[in-house]
Design a protein around this motif. Structure first.
Motif, PDB file in Angstrom:
ATOM      1  N   VAL A  12     -38.598  -2.470  -7.230  1.00 11.89           N
ATOM      2  CA  VAL A  12     -38.227  -2.139  -5.852  1.00 11.89           C
ATOM      3  C   VAL A  12     -36.708  -2.180  -5.683  1.00 11.89           C
ATOM      4  CG1 VAL A  12     -38.421  -2.864  -3.437  1.00 11.89           C
ATOM      5  CG2 VAL A  12     -40.423  -2.951  -4.935  1.00 11.89           C
ATOM      6  N   GLY A  13     -36.075  -3.200  -6.260  1.00 12.55           N
ATOM      7  CA  GLY A  13     -34.621  -3.273  -6.204  1.00 12.55           C
ATOM      8  C   GLY A  13     -33.959  -2.112  -6.911  1.00 12.55           C
ATOM      9  N   GLY A  14     -34.532  -1.709  -8.044  1.00 12.82           N
ATOM     10  CA  GLY A  14     -34.008  -0.556  -8.766  1.00 12.82           C
ATOM     11  C   GLY A  14     -34.119   0.719  -7.953  1.00 12.82           C
ATOM     12  N   ALA A  15     -35.222   0.873  -7.222  1.00  9.00           N
ATOM     13  CA  ALA A  15     -35.407   2.062  -6.375  1.00  9.00           C
ATOM     14  C   ALA A  15     -34.347   2.115  -5.278  1.00  9.00           C
ATOM     15  CB  ALA A  15     -36.800   2.054  -5.765  1.00  9.00           C
ATOM     16  N   ALA A  16     -34.098   0.974  -4.648  1.00 10.08           N
ATOM     17  CA  ALA A  16     -33.064   0.933  -3.611  1.00 10.08           C
ATOM     18  C   ALA A  16     -31.690   1.255  -4.194  1.00 10.08           C
ATOM     19  CB  ALA A  16     -33.047  -0.447  -2.956  1.00 10.08           C
ATOM     20  N   SER A  17     -31.431   0.774  -5.407  1.00 18.74           N
ATOM     21  CA  SER A  17     -30.155   1.034  -6.062  1.00 18.74           C
ATOM     22  C   SER A  17     -29.976   2.523  -6.348  1.00 18.74           C
ATOM     23  CB  SER A  17     -30.079   0.228  -7.367  1.00 18.74           C
ATOM     24  OG  SER A  17     -28.873   0.469  -8.061  1.00 18.74           O
ATOM     25  N   VAL A  18     -31.050   3.160  -6.851  1.00 19.38           N
ATOM     26  CA  VAL A  18     -30.993   4.596  -7.158  1.00 19.38           C
ATOM     27  C   VAL A  18     -30.628   5.408  -5.925  1.00 19.38           C
ATOM     28  CG1 VAL A  18     -32.403   6.599  -7.732  1.00 19.38           C
ATOM     29  CG2 VAL A  18     -32.545   4.566  -9.133  1.00 19.38           C
ATOM     30  N   GLN A  19     -31.300   5.137  -4.821  1.00 27.09           N
ATOM     31  CA  GLN A  19     -31.091   5.957  -3.631  1.00 27.09           C
ATOM     32  C   GLN A  19     -29.751   5.684  -2.957  1.00 27.09           C
ATOM     33  OE1 GLN A  19     -32.984   8.327  -3.587  1.00 27.09           O
ATOM     34  NE2 GLN A  19     -34.540   7.482  -4.962  1.00 27.09           N
ATOM     35  N   LEU A  20     -29.275   4.451  -3.032  1.00 29.22           N
ATOM     36  CA  LEU A  20     -27.935   4.153  -2.534  1.00 29.22           C
ATOM     37  C   LEU A  20     -26.900   4.921  -3.338  1.00 29.22           C
ATOM     38  CD1 LEU A  20     -25.956   2.586  -0.777  1.00 29.22           C
ATOM     39  CD2 LEU A  20     -26.128   0.674  -2.396  1.00 29.22           C
ATOM     40  N   GLY A  21     -27.053   4.917  -4.654  1.00 26.34           N
ATOM     41  CA  GLY A  21     -26.140   5.666  -5.508  1.00 26.34           C
ATOM     42  C   GLY A  21     -26.215   7.161  -5.254  1.00 26.34           C
ATOM     43  N   ALA A  22     -27.430   7.682  -5.036  1.00 25.66           N
ATOM     44  CA  ALA A  22     -27.590   9.112  -4.763  1.00 25.66           C
ATOM     45  C   ALA A  22     -26.898   9.506  -3.467  1.00 25.66           C
ATOM     46  CB  ALA A  22     -29.072   9.461  -4.703  1.00 25.66           C
ATOM     47  N   ALA A  23     -27.018   8.658  -2.450  1.00 25.77           N
ATOM     48  CA  ALA A  23     -26.353   8.943  -1.179  1.00 25.77           C
ATOM     49  C   ALA A  23     -24.836   8.929  -1.338  1.00 25.77           C
ATOM     50  CB  ALA A  23     -26.793   7.928  -0.119  1.00 25.77           C
ATOM     51  N   LEU A  24     -24.326   7.966  -2.102  1.00 27.72           N
ATOM     52  CA  LEU A  24     -22.878   7.929  -2.357  1.00 27.72           C
ATOM     53  C   LEU A  24     -22.438   9.179  -3.117  1.00 27.72           C
ATOM     54  CD1 LEU A  24     -22.304   4.190  -3.397  1.00 27.72           C
ATOM     55  CD2 LEU A  24     -21.520   5.321  -1.298  1.00 27.72           C
ATOM     56  N   GLY A  25     -23.270   9.615  -4.057  1.00 25.62           N
ATOM     57  CA  GLY A  25     -22.941  10.810  -4.822  1.00 25.62           C
ATOM     58  C   GLY A  25     -22.800  12.036  -3.933  1.00 25.62           C
ATOM     59  N   ALA A  26     -23.650  12.134  -2.914  1.00 24.32           N
ATOM     60  CA  ALA A  26     -23.597  13.290  -2.018  1.00 24.32           C
ATOM     61  C   ALA A  26     -22.293  13.346  -1.238  1.00 24.32           C
ATOM     62  CB  ALA A  26     -24.786  13.254  -1.061  1.00 24.32           C
ATOM     63  N   THR A  27     -21.629  12.200  -1.063  1.00 25.09           N
ATOM     64  CA  THR A  27     -20.374  12.195  -0.293  1.00 25.09           C
ATOM     65  C   THR A  27     -19.230  12.860  -1.049  1.00 25.09           C
ATOM     66  OG1 THR A  27     -19.670  10.007  -1.125  1.00 25.09           O
ATOM     67  CG2 THR A  27     -21.070  10.050   0.850  1.00 25.09           C
ATOM     68  N   ILE A  28     -19.355  13.034  -2.369  1.00 26.55           N
ATOM     69  CA  ILE A  28     -18.273  13.688  -3.118  1.00 26.55           C
ATOM     70  C   ILE A  28     -18.661  15.087  -3.583  1.00 26.55           C
ATOM     71  CG2 ILE A  28     -17.134  11.544  -3.811  1.00 26.55           C
ATOM     72  CD1 ILE A  28     -18.471  11.781  -6.536  1.00 26.55           C
ATOM     73  N   PHE A  29     -19.764  15.624  -3.047  1.00 26.54           N
ATOM     74  CA  PHE A  29     -20.105  17.016  -3.332  1.00 26.54           C
ATOM     75  C   PHE A  29     -18.959  17.971  -3.008  1.00 26.54           C
ATOM     76  CE2 PHE A  29     -25.047  16.748  -3.060  1.00 26.54           C
ATOM     77  CZ  PHE A  29     -25.054  16.118  -4.287  1.00 26.54           C
ATOM     78  N   PRO A  30     -18.241  17.770  -1.873  1.00 25.97           N
ATOM     79  CA  PRO A  30     -17.148  18.704  -1.556  1.00 25.97           C
ATOM     80  C   PRO A  30     -16.031  18.725  -2.603  1.00 25.97           C
ATOM     81  CG  PRO A  30     -17.764  17.440   0.390  1.00 25.97           C
ATOM     82  CD  PRO A  30     -18.459  16.807  -0.777  1.00 25.97           C
ATOM     83  N   PHE A  31     -15.908  17.671  -3.386  1.00 27.39           N
ATOM     84  CA  PHE A  31     -14.837  17.581  -4.379  1.00 27.39           C
ATOM     85  C   PHE A  31     -15.258  18.114  -5.753  1.00 27.39           C
ATOM     86  CE2 PHE A  31     -14.114  14.097  -1.363  1.00 27.39           C
ATOM     87  CZ  PHE A  31     -12.827  14.381  -0.942  1.00 27.39           C
ATOM     88  N   VAL A  32     -16.449  17.729  -6.218  1.00 25.59           N
ATOM     89  CA  VAL A  32     -16.841  18.069  -7.589  1.00 25.59           C
ATOM     90  C   VAL A  32     -18.177  18.806  -7.668  1.00 25.59           C
ATOM     91  CG1 VAL A  32     -15.513  16.200  -8.628  1.00 25.59           C
ATOM     92  CG2 VAL A  32     -17.878  15.778  -7.908  1.00 25.59           C
ATOM     93  N   GLY A  33     -18.888  18.936  -6.560  1.00 26.47           N
ATOM     94  CA  GLY A  33     -20.177  19.614  -6.575  1.00 26.47           C
ATOM     95  C   GLY A  33     -21.274  18.756  -7.194  1.00 26.47           C
TER      96      GLY A  33
END
Length: 303
Positions: A12-33
């Protein structure tokens, strides 16, 4: 038995970690896609995991390494498809559709009526998720379905890699291959950035690599040695909800009421499908013999 709750909490902790990281990744889409985010994620994960695992390549056999190499190919496909979907249809919707992969894995080969019901529930959930959104990006939906198939393969191959290689060596080698494959994407993504943008992207990339890859992949590999694949799949049901929450809090991506119902149907279908043992797989567990006068009576117990 005492290890099961700990392993479950780790999943469960790993799942929360994955999705937090995925959301952070989406914030830099404008820079690197999306592809640049995937490349960053895999590079950071490879460095972190290799530092921990320190596999001695000369001591590895082809038979032991093969599942890890296949896992590396699956990681590249899964992450590129998922981030492509997130870019087009949002995090919560993309991960919920991706969740069809573990559900399909649970239903394959089953002949139970309840599993047919679960399949219908999942189908209805997909209709509610996608059909209630006017002008939904169908390419994004296709990306999410490719990620779903990859997720099913990831579960199977993670278990095999954990059986053939000690510690987190399987995940480390898989991440190394994924990093090599995506390295040209990383170079292209970072080449055109201004210095201040580069620092920001690298910092977020470091967080993404640890939160979405190095930490959860290691947890999955270690936990799959201790939990049945069935229970592991049940626990993955928290992924869509975690993605929807992360998307809402960090990205402002809210799902509509019918989409939330669809999310719930897909998650519930998975829980039902994988939490009930398949009657076809029940086997005699023990033969208990007792005396009855001059004859012996054998009672078979089933599980």
């Amino acid at each position: 038995m005492s290890r099961v709750p700990i392993a479950a909490a780790a999943v469960v902790g790993g799942a929360a970690s994955v999705q937090l990281g995925a959301a952070l990744g989406a914030t830099i889409f404008p820079f690197v896609g999306p592809s640049g985010v995937v490349a960053l994620r895999q590079s950071v994960a490879a460095v972190a995991l290799l530092a921990v695992a320190r596999p001695r390549l000369r001591d590895l056999s082809w038979r032991a390494v093969r599942p890890a190499l296949l896992l590396g190919l699956v990681l590249v496909t899964m992450n590129l498809a998922l981030y492509g979907a997130v870019d087009r249809i949002g995090l919560g919707l993309a991960v919920t559709l991706e969740f069809l992969g573990p559900l399909a894995l649970a239903l394959v080969g089953s002949r139970r009526r309840v599993d047919l019901v679960c399949g219908v529930m999942a189908g209805l959930g997909v209709v509610l998720l996608t059909g209630t959104v006017p002008g939904i990006d169908l390419v994004g939906v296709l990306f999410a379905l490719v990620a779903a198939a990859s997720w099913a393969a990831y579960i199977v191959l993670s278990r095999r890699a954990g059986q053939t290689l000690p510690g987190v060596q399987g995940t480390a080698l898989a991440s190394l291959l994924a990093a090599v494959i995506t390295s040209p994407l990383l170079v292209m993504a970072l080449a055109g950035l201004a210095p201040e943008e580069l620092a920001h992207v690298l910092l977020i990339g470091l967080a993404i690599g640890v939160l979405s890859s190095a930490l959860p992949y290691s947890i999955d590999l270690l936990v799959l040695r201790r939990l049945p694949q069935q229970l592991f799949s049940v626990l993955q049901s928290v992924q869509p909800a975690a993605a929807a929450l992360a998307g809402f809090v960090l990205l402002g991506q809210a799902l509509g009421a019918w989409q939330l119902v669809g999310l719930g149907l897909i998650s519930l279908g998975n829980v039902i499908a994988v939490s009930r043992p398949n009657r076809a797989t029940r086997k005699p567990r023990v033969a208990r013999t007792r005396a009855s006068g001059n004859r012996r009576v054998t009672t078979r117990l089933t599980v």
